[in-house]
Every structure is written in structure tokens, then in C-alpha cells.
Design an enzyme around this catalytic site. Structure first.
Site, short mmCIF file in Angstrom:
data_model
loop_
_atom_site.label_atom_id
_atom_site.label_comp_id
_atom_site.label_asym_id
_atom_site.label_seq_id
_atom_site.Cartn_x
_atom_site.Cartn_y
_atom_site.Cartn_z
N LYS A 1 -0.59 -4.20 -3.46
CA LYS A 1 -1.90 -3.67 -3.05
C LYS A 1 -2.07 -2.27 -3.63
CE LYS A 1 -4.84 -2.54 0.89
NZ LYS A 1 -5.03 -1.11 0.59
N SER A 22 0.82 -1.21 0.00
CA SER A 22 0.00 0.00 0.00
C SER A 22 0.86 1.27 0.00
CB SER A 22 -0.95 -0.05 1.21
OG SER A 22 -1.92 0.94 1.14
N ASP A 31 9.76 5.51 -10.19
CA ASP A 31 9.28 6.13 -11.43
C ASP A 31 10.03 7.42 -11.76
OD1 ASP A 31 7.52 4.11 -11.86
OD2 ASP A 31 5.71 5.23 -11.35
#
Length: 552
Positions: free
Chosen positions: A319, A294, A305
Site C-alpha cells: 500500500k 502503509s 533502503d
């Protein structure tokens, strides 16, 4: 009296359902609202008939709660009903705050005991220690209580008194504690791994997680850190905004961190960094594993990223679902999945599709053929549908069966208890080592203890023997099997020598916890942690670090 209250609650619920059914009965029979009203009416009728005719008395609250939980289980594991009596526990999970004495309790070797006092809170400050056996809380004997009941007795409003009686060794001790507001730290440890590299363990994302990480970064930089390792292994996640703010510590303002997209426009949102970073250039490695979930995955994924950090470890949990808490009647709540989140490259890392169930009712993994490719800022290829994959993968450690047996049978735990009873202090958590004399003491202590086990090789031979008997080959190879079994038959005495170093590691961690608590366990493991060792190698090698983040 309670039965009368339950019946009144049931009657009011049935009346409310009846009104709902009456108000929307004009909807067409193929309308979803009609379907909802029809099934609510059936459910109310069923409860009413059970209460009237079932041979034994029913508990309406319990029965309805079971029905609600079974219904929600058809959706996903994260959509949960929270009745009023569990609201305090839910609040503690999301905020990290509760009123109590500040200790983890549990049952080990069949005994209720203190497993870990939190440093700086009443339990630890009063002198309660790991392995103190719980006998009484105020006037209530707790030897035969379950840990949930004992936890309830220990909790209470701040500044109220509670008396705890424990057994330690052969002594019975009584402690008078004043409950306090307990705030569990999201950063149980931060410190210098070496002269230039700082390490931060981030274990949760409750309130103030980002503030704690930010302060840790500042402290480490004052101590000379020019490189940072952020550890979110075993971090189950938490508050989304805290994850965004942790990313913001290392990423400039006005950068997108995560989007939430759901069925309703009201749950769609884009979360961006809002402040100037503490350090947007310091070399950074993030440690992840299969229990990073999460919010921990948002932090690791966003930093990946933006090519802001090298990720080391193992693939994360996967998740990518967002939960919101919605209030219900009678102070109950439902925590339900309202959206999926998407990190800056555009990928959703949700690994299980709960809308597609298998024959056992479990959600299905996203197949490789349906995974989509995305790009990081520097053009590296990353994929959705499987969690966050590290840049450098490290296999999980496999411990020898003897080590596993000694730990799971609580023999290491029990030895550490006896060790600590006879010694008031040990060297610092990182400096302390299990000496040869200490290890010999442990081996002698084991002489009358049961810790037998089956090695993997022995298990394989047993399986081979079973298959040989089933397929009628046993008589042909029984002599070879007997010889093989004899040659690999394990010796516990030899295994204590062969696997001495990893057993000493387990002993060190357990003994250190008696003196330096959770912080000490983390600090003691720093030099033997293979993922941390790899992270250090990467962060201290500028060429290797840059080549991972900018391969072109």
C-alpha cells in the site's frame, strides 16, 4: 421528528446543488465543471422524484450514503465517506483513543462475550475476564444485540458509570465500572528474547507510536540488549509522521524517509528525520509479512533502503497510497487518496493500480515487466510495485487440518475457558507449558465434541474421483481409488497424536491469554515463532548480518 429533519436536510442539499449549478452554468459543455454541475443536477432531480413518487417512503440519508459509497468504490478501497455518526469510531482508529471500559468484545460460539480486556483499564481492573458472556449493559439486555450495538452501549464519556452483567460458568455476576479515556498501546509487548537481544512488537501507528518504540528501545538497552528485533507483522499502518519518527530512532537526523507526490502541489512533501537517533548502530532485524501495510512498509522499506536493518518474513501488503481527511458539510468527512509515497531509494511500493480495473472491477497488479529496479545505499537491488520484499523470506506456517478444525470450531477456546475456571494462576507466560496430563485432559474432553475435517490428501482424491467421472475414466480406476481412499482415510485419534505439538501450542496461547492477556499471547509465542528464530540466528551472527546488508 427525525423524518422532518431528514427532509429539511435533503431540501437544503438540493438548494445548495441548485445554486452550484446556476453559478457555473456559463461554463462550456466540454468543461469538467460543467460535467460536475450537470451530474449533480441529475442526482438532485432523481432524489427529488424518488421522494415524491416512489411507492414507499424513502430514507434520504441512507439512500444518498449508499450512492456516495458506490461512487467511491469506483476509485480505491481507501477512499471512504465518514458520516457524522461514525466520526468517533474514525477518531479511535487514527488516535487509538476512546472513552469506554477497555475491552474487545465479539461473538464466539453464538454468544456475545468479552474477548480481551486491555490491561490496566476498567474492564480488567474490575475483574471482567476473557469469555465472560454479556447479558446486560445498564438496563439494556444485550444477549440478542450485535457487537456494534453493545460496543456503543459500553462507550461513553470518561468518568461516567456503567453496569455490566455477565455469565461466567454457572454464575451471574454484576460489575460496576467507571469509564475512562482508553489509549490503546502501539507497543503491546517488549522484552528480552535472550540475554542480549531485545524484541519489540509494534502493532499500530496511532498517536505516540514512535515515543513508545523509543522508550522500549531505551528499556531494552538498560536490560542489556545489544541487538534489536522490531516486529511489524500484521501492522496495518496509520499516521505517516509516526512512521518517520520510528525510522528516526535508528537513522541520523536530516535523512529523507519518504516523499508524497500527488496531483496538487499542496500535497507534495518530503519527510526527513529531525532528531538525533537513539541508536544508529545497534544490529537491527525487522519482521514483516503480507499484512504489514502503509506506515509499516515505510518503516521497513526506509530501513532496508539505508541498509540499516535486515528484513525477515514475507512480502508486505503493497500500500503506497496516502490518504488525507477532508471535512464536508454537517460534520461529515471524506478520507481520500491524495498522493503516492516514495521511500529513499525512489521506489513506490504500491502493488495494485486502481486506475486500471479488470472485468470484475478490481484493480490490476503491477506486472513484472513494468517493475523498475532501484538501489539501496550499499548498492543492493530492490524493486517497486509489489510491496516490500524481505531480505530473507520465510514461508508461512501450514497447520494440520485437525489443528485448524479445533481452533475454528472454538474447541480450543472453550477448553481454555473451562481450564481457567478451575485454576487461579499458572506459571509465567513464557514458562507455562501444556503438560502431557493437560493434553490428555483435552483429548478426553473432546470425546463428545464434533470436529470432523477433510485432509488435503482426501480432498485431492475426491477431486480426482470427480474428474475421473467427468472424463469417463471412473470405471477403469474405481478399485484403485477405493483402495487409495481407504489407505489415507484419516483417524482423528491418530492425528491427535501425530500433531500433538502444534495442538499444544494452540492450547498454550489460548490458556495463557486467560491470565496474561494480549501481552501473554505474544510472550508465549516467542520460542516457537519460526520468523523470530530466523531473525535471532541472523542478528547473532555478525558475519551473516553484514553479508546480507553489504553483499559486495
Amino acid at each position: 421528528m427525525n423524518k422532518l429533519i431528514s427532509k429539511k436536510l435533503m431540501l437544503r442539499t438540493l438548494l445548495l446543488i441548485g445554486v452550484t449549478v446556476s453559478l457555473i452554468s456559463f461554463y462550456p459543455k466540454d468543461d469538467k465543471l460543467f460535467s460536475i454541475a450537470k451530474n449533480l443536477d441529475i442526482f438532485a432531480s432523481l432524489i427529488r422524484e424518488l421522494d415524491s413518487y416512489y411507492v414507499d417512503e424513502i430514507d434520504p440519508d441512507k439512500l444518498v450514503t449508499v450512492g456516495i459509497n458506490a461512487m467511491l468504490a469506483e476509485l480505491d478501497p481507501y477512499t471512504e465517506y465518514i458520516p457524522e455518526e461514525e466520526s468517533d469510531d474514525f477518531r479511535m482508529m487514527t488516535t487509538g483513543e476512546y472513552g469506554g471500559v477497555g475491552a474487545v468484545i465479539g461473538n464466539r460460539v453464538g454468544v456475545n462475550m468479552i474477548l480481551m480486556p486491555y490491561e490496566g483499564f476498567p474492564a480488567q481492573l474490575s475483574g471482567l475476564k476473557v469469555a465472560d458472556e454479556l447479558l446486560r449493559v445498564d438496563s439494556v439486555q444485550v444477549v440478542d444485540k450485535n457487537t456494534a450495538e453493545i460496543s456503543t452501549l459500553l462507550k461513553g464519556p470518561a468518568n461516567t458509570e456503567v453496569q455490566v452483567e455477565v455469565k461466567r460458568g454457572g454464575d451471574t455476576l454484576t460489575f460496576n465500572l467507571t469509564r475512562k479515556k482508553i489509549v490503546i498501546s502501539n507497543v503491546p509487548y517488549h522484552g528480552m528474547v535472550d540475554g542480549e537481544t531485545g524484541y519489540i512488537k509494534l502493532s499500530d501507528f496511532t498517536t505516540n507510536a514512535a515515543t513508545e518504540v523509543g522508550q522500549a528501545v531505551k528499556n531494552l538497552k538498560k536490560d542489556g540488549a545489544n541487538k534489536i528485533i522490531l516486529d511489524v507483522r500484521d501492522n496495518p499502518g496509520g499516521i505517516l509522521k509516526e512512521a518517520v519518527d520510528v525510522v528516526n530512532i535508528f537513522i541520523p537526523k536530516r535523512r529523507e524517509v519518504v516523499k508524497t507526490i500527488g496531483k496538487l502541489e499542496s500535497v507534495n512533501a518530503t519527510y526527513t528525520t529531525e532528531m538525533s537517533p537513539i541508536d544508529k548502530d545497534i544490529p537491527l532485524v525487522v519482521l514483516i509479512n503480507e499484512r504489514s501495510a502503509s506506515a509499516a512498509e515505510i518503516v521497513a522499506g526506509a530501513l532496508q533502503d539505508y541498509d540499516r536493518a535486515v528484513l525477515v518474513g514475507r512480502k508486505s501488503f503493497g500500500k503506497g497510497l496516502v490518504q488525507s481527511t477532508v471535512p464536508l458539510s454537517y460534520n461529515s468527512q471524506v478520507k481520500l487518496t491524495t498522493a503516492k509515497y516514495y521511500i529513499p531509494s525512489g521506489r513506490c511500493i504500491q502493488a495494485i493500480d486502481y486506475s486500471l480495473k479488470d472485468e470484475d472491477g478490481n484493480g490490476r497488479s503491477v506486472p513484472d515487466s513494468l517493475r523498475k529496479a532501484f538501489e539501496t545505499k550499499n548498492g543492493r537491488t530492490v524493486y517497486d510495485g509489489v510491496g516490500i520484499e524481505p531480505d530473507i523470506e520465510i514461508d508461512s506456517r501450514n497447520f494440520a487440518p485437525i489443528t485448524y478444525s479445533l481452533v475454528t470450531r472454538s474447541l480450543v477456546f472453550r477448553f481454555a475457558n473451562e481450564f481457567a475456571l478451575g485454576r487461579n494462576s499458572i506459571p509465567g507466560a513464557r514458562e507455562f507449558e501444556v503438560s502431557e496430563e493437560m493434553y490428555d485432559e483435552f483429548v478426553n474432553w473432546l470425546q463428545d465434541k464434533e470436529y470432523d475435517y477433510t485432509t488435503r490428501v482426501e480432498k485431492t482424491i475426491d477431486d480426482l474421483e470427480t474428474y475421473a467421472e467427468r472424463e469417463k475414466y471412473y470405471e477403469d480406476i474405481q478399485d484403485e481409488l477405493a483402495s487409495l481412499k481407504e489407505s489415507v482415510s484419516h483417524s482423528k485419534e491418530q492425528d491427535l497424536i501425530t500433531f500433538k505439538e502444534e495442538i499444544k501450542e494452540a492450547l498454550k496461547d489460548e490458556i495463557v491469554s486467560r491470565y496474561y492477556f494480549q501481552r501473554g499471547i505474544i510472550e508465549a509465542s516467542l520460542d516457537k515463532d519460526p520468523e523470530l528464530v530466523k531473525a535471532l540466528e541472523i542478528v547473532k551472527d555478525p558475519e551473516q548480518y553484514s553479508s546480507i546488508l553489504s553483499p559486495n
